[in-house]
Design an enzyme around this catalytic site. Structure first.
Site, PDB file in Angstrom:
ATOM      1  N   GLU A 104      34.665  48.328  41.929  1.00 52.14           N
ATOM      2  CA  GLU A 104      34.299  49.027  43.172  1.00 52.14           C
ATOM      3  C   GLU A 104      32.876  48.659  43.606  1.00 52.14           C
ATOM      4  OE1 GLU A 104      35.538  52.952  41.598  1.00 52.14           O
ATOM      5  OE2 GLU A 104      36.705  53.103  43.448  1.00 52.14           O
ATOM      6  N   GLU A 124      42.068  53.097  36.545  1.00 53.40           N
ATOM      7  CA  GLU A 124      41.908  54.564  36.490  1.00 53.40           C
ATOM      8  C   GLU A 124      43.212  55.316  36.284  1.00 53.40           C
ATOM      9  OE1 GLU A 124      40.303  52.532  38.449  1.00 53.40           O
ATOM     10  OE2 GLU A 124      38.206  53.143  38.587  1.00 53.40           O
TER      11      GLU A 124
END
Ligand code: NAI
Length: 673
Positions: A104, A124
């Site tokens: 990210e 995740e």
């Protein structure tokens, strides 16, 4: 935390937070401060951010998990926004790994120069979450909806070279050999004035694709995959800022789910299991290149396969020619299946196979770094074999037994080097099952234990240390679980009702399907041995009757279920129904209606209670180790965390009331509850 160097107008920021540049508060602050300052610095035209040899960044710093600092400002969503808003070009130089928050961070940079061997991913979902720092919004804008959905809902990383080849991708500006990464990133930065933002791109919507992903995710028992799909969907139909809000809302919802908490518990349990009291983290481990396996039966051939698959040299020793032949066939069959499934090339399989030597004699023991004994479960036989090992093996060789019930200390005492003896309790099929119980005898040295753990890891196993007792952790608990399953049959349930109830709760397989697969005869023989030795805790006349009728399970085509035509999925059996009926009438039992809740409560509490006893006795080091045994060896659902985690979620008063009720059930043999 962050090193800085300025070269020809380009600032090179090097993240330095070992081992994998976890994005801790200190690192986030350092990055924030550097961007603020360099943006104002007239001598700097562009900024390059790089990681270490090991990783660009592995994402959130797991040491911060659950701590206030994980959310302290600047948090990761703020940092990514700040980087993207920088008025000078920011280039990520991505080597090795960019996972989770690490990817990210890279997505928030204006350009990405990536080593072709690097792995990029948003894992995740595996801990019950979704990427919460813009990943669900920027990744689809970079690689398109289909690839982003695949990466985010599976959590599986992809290789940079593959991503760079996607048509129209905006993720990777240059895909370069790892050795040239920094040079190329610096050169790229010198040559650009552009600050393109992924947030300003749009994603082509595709409802059919989204609906298919929704349907697939909705079929799963835990909410994270579907929440991932919905967050990614928000990248297609609204402005970026609105998409970020949807992502944040989804992330916060998932943080609070019990399934997410359980998955994170499992994640940390895996990390904790390697830490063993009395074994320093820097204990030297012995090099293991050549493994000798004694016995080419079910377990020996499976263990040999697991070692070969990890690239080790193996000697398989077995005195019975037909057994040796059968063992070798089993190994070839496994390797062949790997080739058929495309997991192994033919060449590679042939190379691994060439590292196997088979022998009817045991002379090869002299060359081994580790010997694993997997002969019949017979103490006198095992002691003879260990005496042979003691005579033939060189000093420093680790002597291991795969015994599942015998006293490891009694086996070790047959040698003059009990400190070199350890239990390596594999689970069947040994080449497939991830669990390895590493059994610490009273004399096992820390070095042997540490080396055994390193060996287990090398062959891809999840290792849990156990002390010596009958059944170690997993099997001692499963016996209590089966006792309750059989008691439920006495009371009025059917095998299929018991299985269906606990499978609906989440177990991969109920107790009767499980024992049909493993073989009912194994525990039958153990009961007979114990009866002879006077150590049988609880007679099981119904399970005995099943075996007396030749119903051993899948291998004999009949067990608690029928397996017509060799099917793997059993069908309820009229014969078993009759066996149960006559068993009940012999007991003089009036049957009652057993509800599914009672089935689940009895089975789960039996596991949890025996687990607590293992902890109290010091057989298991920590509750989370017991959970790992069940997650990796017994099909316990990962999103329920494990039997001890499950027990912790129960209200103590309700739990006490349940135990009291079970203890007071007529015919329930006293003591256990
Ligand atoms: P098995 O009966 O399939 O194989 C045992 C093999 O040992 C046979 O091939 C036999 O010929 C060989 N053997 C006997 N004496 C020998 C000697 N003196 N030297 C070399 N080989 C000899 O048994 P299985 O199921 O593979 O079990 C082996 C061990 O693994 C036992 O201790 C068992 O308790 C343990 N174990 C079994 C599990 C299972 O699911 N079957 C799971 C975990 C452990």
């Amino acid at each position: 935390m962050l090193n800085e160097r300025i070269e020809q107008g380009v600032a090179l920021l090097t993240m330095d937070n070992p081992p994998v540049n976890g994005l801790s508060l200190a690192l986030r602050q350092a990055l924030w401060e550097a961007i603020e300052r360099l943006e104002q610095d007239g001598s700097v035209r562009a900024i390059v951010i790089q990681g270490s040899e090991r990783a660009f960044s592995g994402g959130a710093d797991i040491r911060e998990f659950g701590q206030p600092s994980a959310l302290a400002e600047p948090n990761l969503p703020q940092l990514t926004q700040r980087i993207e808003a920088c008025t000078k070009p920011v280039v990520a130089a991505v080597g090795q790994l960019a996972l989770g928050g690490g990817l990210e961070l890279a997505l928030a940079c204006h350009h990405r120069v990536v080593a072709d061997s690097a792995s990029l991913g948003l894992p995740e979902v595996a801990i019950g979450l979704l990427p919460g720092a813009g990943g669900t919004q920027r990744l689809p804008r970079a690689v398109g909806l289909a690839t982003a959905l695949q990466m985010i809902t599976s959590g599986t990383p992809m290789k940079a070279a593959k991503l760079a080849a996607l048509p129209g991708q905006a993720l990777i500006a240059r895909c370069v050999p790892a050795a040239e990464l920094v040079e190329q990133a610096l050169e790229f930065a010198r040559g650009t004035m552009d600050c393109p933002k992924l947030s300003e791109r749009s994603v082509a919507p595709d409802d059919a694709l989204l609906n298919a992903a929704r349907a697939k995710a909705a079929a799963l028992a835990y909410p994270a995959p579907l929440a991932c799909v919905e967050a990614v969907a928000a990248s297609t139909d609204r402005p970026f800022a609105e998409g970020l809000k949807a992502e944040r809302a989804g992330f916060e919802r998932l943080m609070a789910t019990p399934e997410g908490r359980a998955l994170r518990h499992a994640f940390f349990a895996e990390r904790a299991a390697g830490k063993v009291p009395g074994v320093a983290a820097d204990t030297a481990t012995r090099a293991i290149r050549r493994v000798a396996v004694i016995g080419a039966g079910t377990m020996g051939s499976g263990i040999a396969t697991a070692c070969l698959m990890a690239g080790l040299s193996v000697d398989l020793i077995e005195p019975q020619p037909e057994q040796l032949e059968r063992g070798l066939k089993a190994i070839d069959k496994h390797l062949g299946a790997q080739v058929d499934k495309g997991r192994l090339s033919e060449d590679k399989a042939a190379k691994l196979r060439s590292q196997l030597r088979a022998s009817l004699e045991d002379a090869a023991l002299a060359e081994a770094d580790l010997v694993i004994e997997a002969v019949y479960e017979d103490l006198a036989l095992k002691q003879r074999i260990f005496q042979r090992m003691d005579a033939l093996c060189r000093p420093g060789c680790i002597l291991a037994s795969n015994t599942s019930t015998l006293d490891l200390n009694a086996i070790a005492s047959a040698t003059a080097r009990p400190q070199e003896v350890v239990g390596l309790h594999f689970f069947s099929p040994a080449a497939v099952m991830k669990l390895l119980e590493v059994v610490r005898g009273s004399a096992t040295s820390p070095e042997v234990l540490a080396s055994s753990l390193a060996f287990g890891k090398r062959i891809g196993k999840v290792c849990v240390v156990a002390g010596v007792c009958d059944g170690f952790i997993g099997n001692r608990m499963i016996e209590r679980y089966f006792e309750q399953a059989l008691f439920l049959l006495d009371e009025g349930a059917s095998p299929q009702q018991v299985d269906a109830a606990i499978e609906a709760w989440g177990f991969a397989m109920g107790p009767f399907r499980m024992i049909d697969m493993a073989g009912n005869d194994v525990s039958w023989r153990i009961r007979q041995e114990r009866a002879k030795a006077g150590t049988l805790r609880r007679a099981q006349p119904l399970a005995d009757a099943l075996c007396e009728a030749g119903r051993y399970g899948q291998k004999s085509g009949a067990g608690w279920y029928d397996y017509p035509g060799g099917t793997r999925l059993g069908v309820p059996s009229g014969k078993v129904e009759a066996l149960i009926a006559s068993h009940r009438s012999r007991l003089g039992r009036v049957v009652r209606v057993v509800d599914d809740q009672e089935i689940c409560d009895r089975l789960l509490l039996a596991l949890g209670l025996e687990g607590e006893r293992l902890l109290a006795e010091g057989i298991a080091l920590r509750a989370s180790d017991i959970d790992l045994v069940y997650l990796h060896g017994y099909g316990f659902p990962r999103w329920k965390g494990g039997p001890m985690f499950e027990l912790m979620q129960r209200d103590p008063a309700e739990r006490a009331a349940l135990q009291a009720r079970f203890a007071a059930t007529p015919h329930e043999p006293g003591g256990f509850w």
